[in-house]
Enzyme design. Sequence first.
Site, PDB file in Angstrom:
ATOM      1  N   ASP A 264      48.879 -99.286 -26.046  1.00  0.00           N
ATOM      2  CA  ASP A 264      47.825 -98.560 -26.749  1.00  0.00           C
ATOM      3  C   ASP A 264      48.473 -97.744 -27.875  1.00  0.00           C
ATOM      4  O   ASP A 264      49.617 -97.309 -27.757  1.00  0.00           O
ATOM      5  CB  ASP A 264      47.123 -97.626 -25.756  1.00  0.00           C
ATOM      6  CG  ASP A 264      45.875 -96.973 -26.317  1.00  0.00           C
ATOM      7  OD1 ASP A 264      44.774 -97.401 -25.941  1.00  0.00           O
ATOM      8  OD2 ASP A 264      46.011 -96.013 -27.102  1.00  0.00           O
TER       9      ASP A 264
ATOM     10  N   HIS B 141      45.231 -91.583 -20.422  1.00  0.00           N
ATOM     11  CA  HIS B 141      45.502 -90.183 -20.770  1.00  0.00           C
ATOM     12  C   HIS B 141      45.195 -89.209 -19.634  1.00  0.00           C
ATOM     13  O   HIS B 141      45.610 -88.045 -19.690  1.00  0.00           O
ATOM     14  CB  HIS B 141      44.681 -89.764 -21.997  1.00  0.00           C
ATOM     15  CG  HIS B 141      45.070 -90.444 -23.266  1.00  0.00           C
ATOM     16  ND1 HIS B 141      46.379 -90.553 -23.680  1.00  0.00           N
ATOM     17  CD2 HIS B 141      44.306 -91.059 -24.224  1.00  0.00           C
ATOM     18  CE1 HIS B 141      46.417 -91.208 -24.835  1.00  0.00           C
ATOM     19  NE2 HIS B 141      45.184 -91.524 -25.175  1.00  0.00           N
TER      20      HIS B 141
ATOM     21  N   ASP C  35      44.033-100.472 -30.098  1.00  0.00           N
ATOM     22  CA  ASP C  35      43.906 -99.581 -31.244  1.00  0.00           C
ATOM     23  C   ASP C  35      45.148 -99.556 -32.126  1.00  0.00           C
ATOM     24  O   ASP C  35      45.191 -98.809 -33.105  1.00  0.00           O
ATOM     25  CB  ASP C  35      43.517 -98.162 -30.817  1.00  0.00           C
ATOM     26  CG  ASP C  35      44.125 -97.731 -29.504  1.00  0.00           C
ATOM     27  OD1 ASP C  35      45.050 -98.408 -29.022  1.00  0.00           O
ATOM     28  OD2 ASP C  35      43.678 -96.718 -28.939  1.00  0.00           O
TER      29      ASP C  35
ATOM     30  N   HIS D  87      48.026 -94.827 -28.736  1.00  0.00           N
ATOM     31  CA  HIS D  87      48.250 -93.445 -28.305  1.00  0.00           C
ATOM     32  C   HIS D  87      49.206 -93.419 -27.118  1.00  0.00           C
ATOM     33  O   HIS D  87      49.230 -94.345 -26.303  1.00  0.00           O
ATOM     34  CB  HIS D  87      46.920 -92.785 -27.938  1.00  0.00           C
ATOM     35  CG  HIS D  87      45.901 -92.875 -29.033  1.00  0.00           C
ATOM     36  ND1 HIS D  87      44.838 -93.748 -29.001  1.00  0.00           N
ATOM     37  CD2 HIS D  87      45.798 -92.201 -30.209  1.00  0.00           C
ATOM     38  CE1 HIS D  87      44.122 -93.614 -30.106  1.00  0.00           C
ATOM     39  NE2 HIS D  87      44.688 -92.686 -30.861  1.00  0.00           N
TER      40      HIS D  87
END
Length: 375
Positions: free
Chosen positions: A180, A143, A268, A182
Amino acid sequence: MSEGRRTGFFWHERCFWHDPGAIGVFSAPGEFLQPQPASESPESKRRLKNLLEVSGLIDELDVRKAPPASREDLARFHTGRYLDELEEGDRTHGGDAGECAPYTPGSLAAARQSAGLAIAAVEAVAGGELPNAYALCRPPGHHAEADRGRGFCLLGNIPVAVMRARALGLVRRVAILDWDVHHGNGQQAAFYDDPDVLTVSIHQAGNYPLDTGDFDELGEGAGLGANLNLPMPPGSGIGAYRYAMQELVLPAIGGFAPDLIVVACGYDACGKDPLGKMMLNSSAFAAMTQQLKALAERIGGGKLVMIHEGGYSEGYVPLCGHAVLQALSGSRIAVPDPQNDEIAAWAYQSLQPHQRALIDSWREGWQRVGTTRTT
């Protein structure tokens, strides 16, 4: 497997010492928020390392350390102002590196070490020293943007590593797959106008960040058509991910024909994660690894690097990571996953009609972009 051709495993104790502070699942403490350990804690990663030790799989890996990333390496991606701010905060009181990226004094050493592990893994594989590798990085990096940290990430581990490898002439074309849960906004931002880096992110739609990750973010300028997002509906399971990999992700990477494949390997999207709403089990992660390993062998001499990202189930991440490393290394050492079959039996694990329709529409849209690029 011969001694010189083992899968590399890069780790360092320093990475486990990063302390985001007691903020739980929130970006900052508050009057009515009882302090608790941060969701991004060392335990899921430390437990993965411990499980590899107990199972004996680590003895079949080429275990390595690496020096921390230098300021010069970091500056290929990050702005000087941001690095200055990080260094100042690390010397004094810590704080938030941008958005939901808390840190305390000492965190920068861990972040530089984390980026250094990614650098070393990429260079060892890109240079032909190792066939493939796994870097147990913490804090995560996918990120982080050039001028700020975001979402638990302080430094962009993958952009820093890829930019250095390209600067050294070790690779020219690189494909980065982020699975991931996200969106991989950091890699997207780093290479958005670069035609020689394909960035692919398969993630939960509308999770984090809220302002990036739509399919129509396809790159710009010379990089148009070199960025692919698959924002999957919440509740997507094994069938949906299998179909997305088969119909779009693997063909996109194969058609790009990279010299190296790098995976932002977050866990995740597993069915036990507190910050995601997807339903993968450890076998699903192993299957995706096997697919990518086979693809890398067909198109790029097997050059594949996994960089550890998110995953916040302290109990289940180790089982997923072990399954991935078993698949990556070709080891016969397996550990039983008592949740694997239960997760696979959950309702709606098969490909749902709305999921199929969405993935089919993305595939058709991606094909149109490819046609536009070649005409």
